[in-house]
Design a protein around this motif. Sequence first.
Motif, mmCIF file in Angstrom:
data_model
loop_
_atom_site.group_PDB
_atom_site.id
_atom_site.type_symbol
_atom_site.label_atom_id
_atom_site.label_comp_id
_atom_site.label_asym_id
_atom_site.label_seq_id
_atom_site.Cartn_x
_atom_site.Cartn_y
_atom_site.Cartn_z
ATOM 1 N N UNK A 186 42.723 -22.034 8.755
ATOM 2 C CA UNK A 186 41.671 -20.969 9.143
ATOM 3 C C UNK A 186 41.746 -21.190 11.091
ATOM 4 N N UNK A 187 41.436 -20.604 11.581
ATOM 5 C CA UNK A 187 41.664 -20.749 13.065
ATOM 6 C C UNK A 187 40.534 -20.078 13.830
ATOM 7 N N UNK A 188 40.276 -20.393 15.359
ATOM 8 C CA UNK A 188 39.364 -19.743 15.973
ATOM 9 C C UNK A 188 39.923 -19.717 17.503
ATOM 10 N N UNK A 189 39.556 -18.644 18.171
ATOM 11 C CA UNK A 189 39.624 -18.625 19.490
ATOM 12 C C UNK A 189 38.421 -18.295 20.068
ATOM 13 N N UNK A 190 38.252 -19.258 21.110
ATOM 14 C CA UNK A 190 36.686 -19.619 21.366
ATOM 15 C C UNK A 190 36.498 -18.443 22.611
ATOM 16 N N UNK A 191 37.561 -18.250 23.380
ATOM 17 C CA UNK A 191 37.042 -17.290 24.532
ATOM 18 C C UNK A 191 38.461 -16.995 25.252
ATOM 19 N N UNK A 192 38.338 -15.819 26.032
ATOM 20 C CA UNK A 192 39.789 -15.869 26.807
ATOM 21 C C UNK A 192 39.080 -15.466 28.120
ATOM 22 N N UNK B 146 47.976 -16.070 13.258
ATOM 23 C CA UNK B 146 48.838 -15.494 12.224
ATOM 24 C C UNK B 146 48.964 -16.329 11.075
ATOM 25 N N UNK B 147 49.053 -15.680 9.889
ATOM 26 C CA UNK B 147 49.036 -16.226 8.564
ATOM 27 C C UNK B 147 47.926 -16.949 8.175
ATOM 28 N N UNK B 148 46.685 -16.714 8.926
ATOM 29 C CA UNK B 148 45.365 -17.565 8.475
ATOM 30 C C UNK B 148 45.153 -17.135 7.082
ATOM 31 N N UNK B 149 44.679 -18.394 6.308
ATOM 32 C CA UNK B 149 44.408 -18.111 4.851
ATOM 33 C C UNK B 149 43.146 -17.684 4.456
ATOM 34 N N UNK B 150 41.993 -18.195 5.131
ATOM 35 C CA UNK B 150 40.605 -18.019 4.701
ATOM 36 C C UNK B 150 39.788 -17.246 5.900
ATOM 37 N N UNK B 151 40.020 -18.027 7.072
ATOM 38 C CA UNK B 151 39.148 -17.333 8.137
ATOM 39 C C UNK B 151 39.722 -17.152 9.647
ATOM 40 N N UNK B 152 39.725 -16.130 10.150
ATOM 41 C CA UNK B 152 39.953 -15.795 11.488
ATOM 42 C C UNK B 152 38.433 -15.877 12.397
ATOM 43 N N UNK B 153 38.208 -17.132 12.963
ATOM 44 C CA UNK B 153 36.840 -17.150 13.610
ATOM 45 C C UNK B 153 37.197 -16.730 14.951
ATOM 46 N N UNK C 177 42.972 -11.561 1.848
ATOM 47 C CA UNK C 177 41.771 -12.071 1.594
ATOM 48 C C UNK C 177 41.034 -12.569 2.688
ATOM 49 N N UNK C 178 41.865 -13.228 3.731
ATOM 50 C CA UNK C 178 41.390 -13.840 4.991
ATOM 51 C C UNK C 178 40.223 -12.890 5.573
ATOM 52 N N UNK C 179 39.317 -13.517 6.302
ATOM 53 C CA UNK C 179 38.232 -12.640 6.688
ATOM 54 C C UNK C 179 37.955 -13.108 8.109
ATOM 55 N N UNK C 180 37.400 -12.068 8.872
ATOM 56 C CA UNK C 180 37.107 -12.102 10.212
ATOM 57 C C UNK C 180 35.490 -12.620 10.468
ATOM 58 N N UNK C 181 35.535 -13.761 10.897
ATOM 59 C CA UNK C 181 33.979 -14.521 10.915
ATOM 60 C C UNK C 181 33.678 -14.808 12.470
#
Length: 483
Positions: free
Chosen positions: A193-199, A222-229, A249-253
């Motif tokens: 899973x991964x997060x982009x906090x801000x840009x 890219x390729x995240x399995x569970x969550x794109x935060x 199945x990976x979700x946008x959170x």
Amino acid sequence: MTNTDTDTDFTDLPVVVAGLGVSGISAARVLRGLGASVTVVDGGSGAGLRARAAELEALGVAVRLGDGDSLPEGTRLIVTSPGWAPDSPLFAAAAAVGVEVWGDVELAWRLRKPLPATGEPAPWLAVTGTNGKTTTVQMLASILAAAGKRTAAVGNVGVSVLDAVLAEEPYDVLAVELSSYQLHWAPSLRPYSAAVLNLAPDHLDWHGSMEAYAADKGRIYEGNVVACVYNLADPATEALVMEADVEEGCRAIGFGLGAPSPSNFGVVDGLLVDRAFVQDRATNAAELGAVEDVNPPAPHNIANALAAAALARSYGVDAKAVREGLRAFRPDAHRIAEVGTVREITYIDDSKATNTHAAAASLAAYRPIVWIAGGLAKGATFDDLVQGAAERLRAVVLIGQDRAVIREALERHAPDVPVVEAAEGQTGAVAMAEIVRTAASLARSGDTVLLAPACASMDMFTNYGERGDMFAAAVRELADPGE
């Protein structure tokens, strides 16, 4: 050698390591230990570099100082330090003959070992963003540790990512901070899973454009399995999620400071709330802790905590461990650190706020403020920052080489705010003592004197850490001038 080759045989492989800094030395040692024929190149040639070169040469590593541009004959792979720009002549020479370029993160990703319990490598929970990466990753590591996991904050912070993946005692899960530089050179990376906090605009001289900078940040999804935060308050982060190629199945959170809708994290009546990783999220939520559990409870830091919690929950961590981990977390120095209160005026050290985006977050946490600002602006503009903070400002103390650009923004957007220019021509502790005395003279009882310069420090100080340390020392001198 392809981007999908995760079983590279490094024995006698001619590898060039670009850069003789910390990451370059680590990569050279690891590659030499794997049997590669390693040459380190660096354009510098100072005494410090020569000493490092001698240590590597003793291990059988060849070192070329004073020449970072030419590609040694026969090179099959380059492993670069993060700071080397994509348009470096060395990489152009590599592209001309089909030689791949990896970063230290790419090398680490390919060297991961299966865990005995699962037969799979330890998952990576990854974080990037213009600001807040280190704090969020350290919060995440604290939460994972509270859940009983063997973990570490690695990557652009803490433990070297190479050392982590090659550790004799394997980690269960890694909290990985990744810069845009590291992501640019990590084509195979596929976090759990991964997060982009801000840009916000940063390092544009390296990336060439805001679009290229954002694209490199977006690689983390890219390729995240569970969550794109992503950050609900920053639509650019959600846009990166929408563009990512993820596992089915990976979700946008999303995370934000308001009440969360289903599949998001947020705040309700002072509580941190998860409506993503719960049963029947349309009607249920999980309480993860209170705003007061976050240290410090500034708005942007609460957002960091929510992002860390979202990543931890995506990995299956229970709500109790989230609260315990946040309570146990202590921020690094110079990140909204309360130095002290002198004559009912609070002094805050956020010397780490070296760009406008970071300073805006700090300014949003207090009022009224005597703001200490300035240094090396790195080409930044300050209109949006000043416009957003104007109503919070009691006064401004300007410092550093590029103070004029901030002064001009203040004249346009906060013309009634008193501005004093301090420490012209001075550096170090003498300069900071004057700066703090000037700020104190402008502040009233109940005010906050905030060092959040929105600029780099090297025109007056060795680094932002020294700037913050000298600020704290000057505040202590105010409190007890007889010491």
